[in-house]
Scaffold this active site. Structure first.
Site, PDB file in Angstrom:
ATOM      1  N   SER A 142       0.835  -1.199   0.000  1.00  0.00           N
ATOM      2  CA  SER A 142       0.000   0.000   0.000  1.00  0.00           C
ATOM      3  C   SER A 142       0.871   1.251   0.000  1.00  0.00           C
ATOM      4  O   SER A 142       1.998   1.243   0.523  1.00  0.00           O
ATOM      5  CB  SER A 142      -0.847  -0.029   1.271  1.00  0.00           C
ATOM      6  OG  SER A 142      -1.361   1.242   1.556  1.00  0.00           O
ATOM      7  N   TYR A 168      -1.953  -1.177  10.918  1.00  0.00           N
ATOM      8  CA  TYR A 168      -2.218  -1.730   9.581  1.00  0.00           C
ATOM      9  C   TYR A 168      -1.064  -1.383   8.636  1.00  0.00           C
ATOM     10  O   TYR A 168      -0.496  -2.242   7.966  1.00  0.00           O
ATOM     11  CB  TYR A 168      -3.542  -1.191   9.022  1.00  0.00           C
ATOM     12  CG  TYR A 168      -3.656  -1.370   7.534  1.00  0.00           C
ATOM     13  CD1 TYR A 168      -3.929  -2.628   6.991  1.00  0.00           C
ATOM     14  CD2 TYR A 168      -3.432  -0.310   6.641  1.00  0.00           C
ATOM     15  CE1 TYR A 168      -3.986  -2.809   5.615  1.00  0.00           C
ATOM     16  CE2 TYR A 168      -3.495  -0.481   5.277  1.00  0.00           C
ATOM     17  CZ  TYR A 168      -3.772  -1.726   4.764  1.00  0.00           C
ATOM     18  OH  TYR A 168      -3.815  -1.902   3.399  1.00  0.00           O
ATOM     19  N   LYS A 172       2.093  -3.678   6.530  1.00  0.00           N
ATOM     20  CA  LYS A 172       2.476  -3.661   5.108  1.00  0.00           C
ATOM     21  C   LYS A 172       3.989  -3.437   4.985  1.00  0.00           C
ATOM     22  O   LYS A 172       4.665  -4.105   4.207  1.00  0.00           O
ATOM     23  CB  LYS A 172       1.721  -2.556   4.361  1.00  0.00           C
ATOM     24  CG  LYS A 172       0.232  -2.814   4.226  1.00  0.00           C
ATOM     25  CD  LYS A 172      -0.057  -4.013   3.352  1.00  0.00           C
ATOM     26  CE  LYS A 172      -1.501  -4.413   3.344  1.00  0.00           C
ATOM     27  NZ  LYS A 172      -1.755  -5.747   2.819  1.00  0.00           N
TER      28      LYS A 172
HETATM   29  P1  NAD Z   1     -10.883  -7.270   1.269  1.00  0.00           P
HETATM   30  O1  NAD Z   1     -11.117  -7.216   2.736  1.00  0.00           O
HETATM   31  O2  NAD Z   1     -12.050  -7.074   0.370  1.00  0.00           O
HETATM   32  O3  NAD Z   1     -10.178  -8.645   0.880  1.00  0.00           O
HETATM   33  C1  NAD Z   1      -9.266  -9.296   1.726  1.00  0.00           C
HETATM   34  C2  NAD Z   1      -9.712 -10.733   1.874  1.00  0.00           C
HETATM   35  O4  NAD Z   1      -8.797 -11.406   2.739  1.00  0.00           O
HETATM   36  C3  NAD Z   1     -11.108 -10.856   2.494  1.00  0.00           C
HETATM   37  O5  NAD Z   1     -11.933 -11.636   1.643  1.00  0.00           O
HETATM   38  C4  NAD Z   1     -10.859 -11.544   3.831  1.00  0.00           C
HETATM   39  O6  NAD Z   1     -11.913 -12.399   4.192  1.00  0.00           O
HETATM   40  C5  NAD Z   1      -9.546 -12.277   3.558  1.00  0.00           C
HETATM   41  N1  NAD Z   1      -8.747 -12.544   4.761  1.00  0.00           N
HETATM   42  C6  NAD Z   1      -8.361 -11.674   5.719  1.00  0.00           C
HETATM   43  N2  NAD Z   1      -7.617 -12.300   6.646  1.00  0.00           N
HETATM   44  C7  NAD Z   1      -7.540 -13.603   6.275  1.00  0.00           C
HETATM   45  C8  NAD Z   1      -6.931 -14.755   6.832  1.00  0.00           C
HETATM   46  N3  NAD Z   1      -6.267 -14.712   8.000  1.00  0.00           N
HETATM   47  N4  NAD Z   1      -7.045 -15.933   6.194  1.00  0.00           N
HETATM   48  C9  NAD Z   1      -7.736 -16.014   5.026  1.00  0.00           C
HETATM   49  N5  NAD Z   1      -8.351 -14.967   4.445  1.00  0.00           N
HETATM   50  C10 NAD Z   1      -8.243 -13.768   5.070  1.00  0.00           C
HETATM   51  O7  NAD Z   1      -9.740  -6.198   0.958  1.00  0.00           O
HETATM   52  P2  NAD Z   1      -9.235  -5.644  -0.441  1.00  0.00           P
HETATM   53  O8  NAD Z   1      -9.619  -4.208  -0.524  1.00  0.00           O
HETATM   54  O9  NAD Z   1      -9.574  -6.561  -1.533  1.00  0.00           O
HETATM   55  O10 NAD Z   1      -7.669  -5.660  -0.171  1.00  0.00           O
HETATM   56  C11 NAD Z   1      -6.835  -6.721  -0.590  1.00  0.00           C
HETATM   57  C12 NAD Z   1      -5.426  -6.447  -0.134  1.00  0.00           C
HETATM   58  O11 NAD Z   1      -5.001  -5.201  -0.667  1.00  0.00           O
HETATM   59  C13 NAD Z   1      -5.282  -6.332   1.376  1.00  0.00           C
HETATM   60  O12 NAD Z   1      -4.062  -6.929   1.760  1.00  0.00           O
HETATM   61  C14 NAD Z   1      -5.247  -4.846   1.619  1.00  0.00           C
HETATM   62  O13 NAD Z   1      -4.544  -4.522   2.779  1.00  0.00           O
HETATM   63  C15 NAD Z   1      -4.509  -4.362   0.378  1.00  0.00           C
HETATM   64  N6  NAD Z   1      -4.801  -2.953   0.069  1.00  0.00           N
HETATM   65  C16 NAD Z   1      -6.086  -2.543  -0.052  1.00  0.00           C
HETATM   66  C17 NAD Z   1      -6.356  -1.193  -0.286  1.00  0.00           C
HETATM   67  C18 NAD Z   1      -7.776  -0.691  -0.388  1.00  0.00           C
HETATM   68  O14 NAD Z   1      -7.977   0.524  -0.204  1.00  0.00           O
HETATM   69  N7  NAD Z   1      -8.762  -1.531  -0.688  1.00  0.00           N
HETATM   70  C19 NAD Z   1      -5.300  -0.282  -0.424  1.00  0.00           C
HETATM   71  C20 NAD Z   1      -3.996  -0.742  -0.322  1.00  0.00           C
HETATM   72  C21 NAD Z   1      -3.760  -2.096  -0.082  1.00  0.00           C
HETATM   73  N1  UFG Z   2     -12.623  10.806   3.708  1.00  0.00           N
HETATM   74  C1  UFG Z   2     -13.653  11.640   4.112  1.00  0.00           C
HETATM   75  N2  UFG Z   2     -14.702  11.059   4.746  1.00  0.00           N
HETATM   76  C2  UFG Z   2     -14.799   9.724   4.991  1.00  0.00           C
HETATM   77  C3  UFG Z   2     -13.741   8.897   4.574  1.00  0.00           C
HETATM   78  C4  UFG Z   2     -12.656   9.474   3.933  1.00  0.00           C
HETATM   79  O1  UFG Z   2     -13.612  12.840   3.908  1.00  0.00           O
HETATM   80  O2  UFG Z   2     -15.791   9.281   5.594  1.00  0.00           O
HETATM   81  C5  UFG Z   2     -11.476  11.409   2.995  1.00  0.00           C
HETATM   82  C6  UFG Z   2     -10.149  11.241   3.721  1.00  0.00           C
HETATM   83  O3  UFG Z   2      -9.940  12.286   4.638  1.00  0.00           O
HETATM   84  C7  UFG Z   2      -9.163  11.245   2.554  1.00  0.00           C
HETATM   85  C8  UFG Z   2      -9.957  10.598   1.422  1.00  0.00           C
HETATM   86  O4  UFG Z   2     -11.327  10.726   1.775  1.00  0.00           O
HETATM   87  O5  UFG Z   2      -8.860  12.566   2.175  1.00  0.00           O
HETATM   88  C9  UFG Z   2      -9.640   9.116   1.236  1.00  0.00           C
HETATM   89  O6  UFG Z   2      -9.781   8.450   2.487  1.00  0.00           O
HETATM   90  P1  UFG Z   2      -9.791   6.853   2.582  1.00  0.00           P
HETATM   91  O7  UFG Z   2     -10.008   6.487   4.004  1.00  0.00           O
HETATM   92  O8  UFG Z   2     -10.717   6.283   1.574  1.00  0.00           O
HETATM   93  O9  UFG Z   2      -8.333   6.462   2.094  1.00  0.00           O
HETATM   94  P2  UFG Z   2      -6.913   6.838   2.686  1.00  0.00           P
HETATM   95  O10 UFG Z   2      -6.154   7.495   1.589  1.00  0.00           O
HETATM   96  O11 UFG Z   2      -6.990   7.535   3.962  1.00  0.00           O
HETATM   97  O12 UFG Z   2      -6.322   5.393   2.971  1.00  0.00           O
HETATM   98  C10 UFG Z   2      -6.344   4.413   1.944  1.00  0.00           C
HETATM   99  C11 UFG Z   2      -6.475   3.020   2.549  1.00  0.00           C
HETATM  100  C12 UFG Z   2      -5.232   2.641   3.264  1.00  0.00           C
HETATM  101  C13 UFG Z   2      -4.055   2.834   2.396  1.00  0.00           C
HETATM  102  C14 UFG Z   2      -3.995   4.226   1.854  1.00  0.00           C
HETATM  103  C15 UFG Z   2      -2.877   4.369   0.887  1.00  0.00           C
HETATM  104  O13 UFG Z   2      -7.541   2.960   3.470  1.00  0.00           O
HETATM  105  O14 UFG Z   2      -5.304   1.282   3.577  1.00  0.00           O
HETATM  106  O15 UFG Z   2      -5.211   4.524   1.178  1.00  0.00           O
HETATM  107  O16 UFG Z   2      -2.725   5.687   0.498  1.00  0.00           O
HETATM  108  F1  UFG Z   2      -2.945   2.604   3.108  1.00  0.00           F
END
Ligand code: NAD
Ligand code: UFG
Length: 353
Positions: A142, A168, A172
Site C-alpha cells: 500500500s 495496519y 504492510k
Molecule cells: P478485502 O477485505 O475485500 O479482501 C481481503 C480478503 O482477505 C477478504 O476476503 C478476507 O476475508 C480475507 N482474509 C483476511 N484475513 C484472512 C486470513 N487470516 N485468512 C484467510 N483470508 C483472510 O480487501 P481488499 O480491498 O480486496 O484488499 C486486498 C489487499 O489489498 C489487502 O491486503 C489490503 O490490505 C490491500 N490494500 C487494499 C487497499 C484498499 O484501499 N482496498 C489499499 C492498499 C492495499
Molecule cells: N474521507 C472523508 N470522509 C470519509 C472517509 C474518507 O472525507 O468518511 C477522505 C479522507 O480524509 C481522505 C480521502 O477521503 O482525504 C480518502 O480516504 P480513505 O479512508 O478512503 O483512504 P486513505 O487514503 O486515507 O487510505 C487508503 C487506505 C489505506 C491505504 C492508503 C494508501 O484505506 O489502507 O489509502 O494511500 F494505506
C-alpha cells in the site's frame, strides 16, 4: 457456460498450459476482480479465503463473468494444518497474496489482531511456499508505506517506514521487509510488491464490487452506503487542507485497472524483488469525488464538513512511470468510469438482497 458462449473481446484468451495461481483473499474486493482478469488471460486460478470480509457468492459472480468458477478453500492463513492441506496437492506456480485485515482505525484499537493476522498469516504462507517449492509471490502492499510524505509524487525509491501512523500500515511495511529477506535467503525467489493507491469502482458488468462485511471507513464504500440510505450523510474530513478546494486529495485507481496490473506483474516475474506503484498519477479531492458520484447517480449526496481525521495527509499520489516502463501497464479508466460501474454494482446488489 461453454467458452464458446462468451462474447470474447480482445482481452480474452484461453490457454490450458498457463500457470496455476493461488489467490489468498481472492473473494475480497481486489482479489475477485484480479481473479476475473487472470481467468480471462487463461490462468488456472484457485482461491483461499476465510470469508471474514467477503462472501462465498462472489465465486458465482466470477463465474457469471468468466464462465469459470475457481476452486475455493475456506481456510484461515493462521490455520497451519489447513494451509498445508491446500499446498500439499496444489502444484502452484505462483501466489498472489491479498489476504489481510485492512481497517486502519480498527488496527489502532486492536493492534495484536492486525499483527497476528497479517504478519503471522504471511509467515505461515511463506513457510508453505518454501516447503512446497512455490517460488513466485505478488504481494498487496500500500501507499501507506511511504508514511507522512505529503504532496509529493511518490516514487518507489523514496524512503518507506517513517511516519506510518497505524498498525495496519506497519504490517504492510514489515511484510515488505520479510519478503526482501526471504528473497535474499533464496535467490530463486521471485517477489513483486505492488503498492496500491486508492482502489475504487466495480466490474463493468456490475456483478463484482466492494461489499465489506464490516462498517467501512474508506471514502468510496461510505459514499455507497450514504447513497443507499444505510448511512445518513458523508462526513468530509476537513476543508482546510492546502489543496484547491481544501479537501484531501488521493490517487483513485479503478479496481479493474488495478486487477490488470496484477496480470502485468504475473507475466513479468523474475528472480529478485521488484516494487511498483499502482495508481493513476492523478489526484482527486473528496468534493470532486462527491460531484462525480452525483453525476453518475443523478442524485444529490448529503454531506457535512467536519474537522480533519487524525493521521490524514493533504495529497497522496503516485509516480507511475516504473510500472509503465517495466510492466507495460498504465491505468486507463477514469474516476467517472469508476462511479458509473459503482452504480451498476449498487443496482445489481440491491436487487440480490
Ligand atoms: P478485502 O477485505 O475485500 O479482501 C481481503 C480478503 O482477505 C477478504 O476476503 C478476507 O476475508 C480475507 N482474509 C483476511 N484475513 C484472512 C486470513 N487470516 N485468512 C484467510 N483470508 C483472510 O480487501 P481488499 O480491498 O480486496 O484488499 C486486498 C489487499 O489489498 C489487502 O491486503 C489490503 O490490505 C490491500 N490494500 C487494499 C487497499 C484498499 O484501499 N482496498 C489499499 C492498499 C492495499
Ligand atoms: N474521507 C472523508 N470522509 C470519509 C472517509 C474518507 O472525507 O468518511 C477522505 C479522507 O480524509 C481522505 C480521502 O477521503 O482525504 C480518502 O480516504 P480513505 O479512508 O478512503 O483512504 P486513505 O487514503 O486515507 O487510505 C487508503 C487506505 C489505506 C491505504 C492508503 C494508501 O484505506 O489502507 O489509502 O494511500 F494505506
Amino acid at each position: 457456460m461453454d467458452k464458446g458462449d462468451l462474447s470474447l473481446d480482445g482481452d480474452w484468451c484461453y490457454n490450458d498450459s498457463m500457470e496455476k495461481i493461488l489467490l489468498t483473499g481472492g473473494t475480497g474486493y481486489i482479489g475477485s476482480h484480479t481473479a476475473v482478469e487472470l481467468i480471462k488471460k487463461g490462468y488456472d486460478v484457485e482461491i483461499l479465503d476465510n470469508l471474514f470480509n467477503s462472501k462465498i457468492t462472489v465465486l458465482d459472480d466470477i463465474a457469471k463473468i468468466t464462465g469459470k468458477k475457481p476452486r475455493f478453500y475456506q481456510v484461515d492463513l493462521l490455520d497451519e494444518k489447513g494451509m498445508e492441506d491446500v499446498f500439499r496437492d496444489g502444484n502452484y506456480d505462483m501466489v498472489i497474496h491479498f489476504a489481510g485485515l485492512k481497517a486502519v482505525g480498527e488496527s489502532v484499537e486492536k493492534p495484536l489482531k492486525y499483527y497476528e493476522n497479517n504478519i503471522s498469516g504471511t509467515i505461515n504462507l511463506l513457510k508453505c511456499m518454501k516447503k512446497y517449492g512455490v517460488k513466485k509471490i505478488v504481494f498487496s502492499s500500500s501507499a501507506t508505506v511511504y508514511g507522512d510524505q505529503d504532496g509529493v509524487r511518490l516514487t518507489e525509491e523514496m524512503q518507506t517506514g517513517v511516519g506510518i501512523t497505524n498498525p495496519y500500515g506497519q504490517t504492510k511495511y514489515m511484510i515488505e521487509q520479510i519478503l526482501k529477506d526471504v528473497a535474499l535467503a533464496d535467490r530463486e525467489m521471485q517477489v513483486t510488491i505492488l503498492r496500491y493507491f486508492n482502489p475504487v469502482g466495480a466490474h463493468e458488468s456490475g456483478f463484482l464490487g466492494e461489499n465489506p462485511n464490516d462498517i467501512p471507513n474508506n471514502l468510496m464504500p461510505i459514499i455507497m452506503k450514504v447513497s443507499t440510505g444505510e448511512i445518513e450523510k458523508l462526513m468530509v474530513y476537513g476543508d482546510d487542507y492546502d489543496t484547491p478546494d481544501g479537501t484531501g486529495m488521493r490517487d483513485y485507481i479503478h479496481v479493474v485497472d488495478l486487477a490488470k496490473g496484477h496480470v502485468a506483474a504475473a507475466l513479468k516475474m523474475k528472480p529478485g524483488v521488484y516494487i511498483y506503484n499502482l495508481g493513476t498519477g492523478k489526484a482527486t479531492s473528496v468534493l470532486e469525488m462527491v460531484k462525480a458520484f452525483e453525476l453518475a447517480s443523478g442524485e444529490e449526496l448529503p454531506y457535512t464538513v467536519t474537522p480533519r481525521r487524525a493521521g490524514d495527509l493533504a495529497k497522496i499520489y503516485a509516480n507511475v512511470e516504473k510500472a509503465k516502463n517495466e510492466l507495460g501497464w498504465v491505468a486507463e479508466l477514469t474516476v467517472a468510469d469508476a462511479m458509473r460501474d459503482t452504480m451498476k454494482y449498487l443496482n445489481y446488489y440491491s436487487k440480490k438482497k
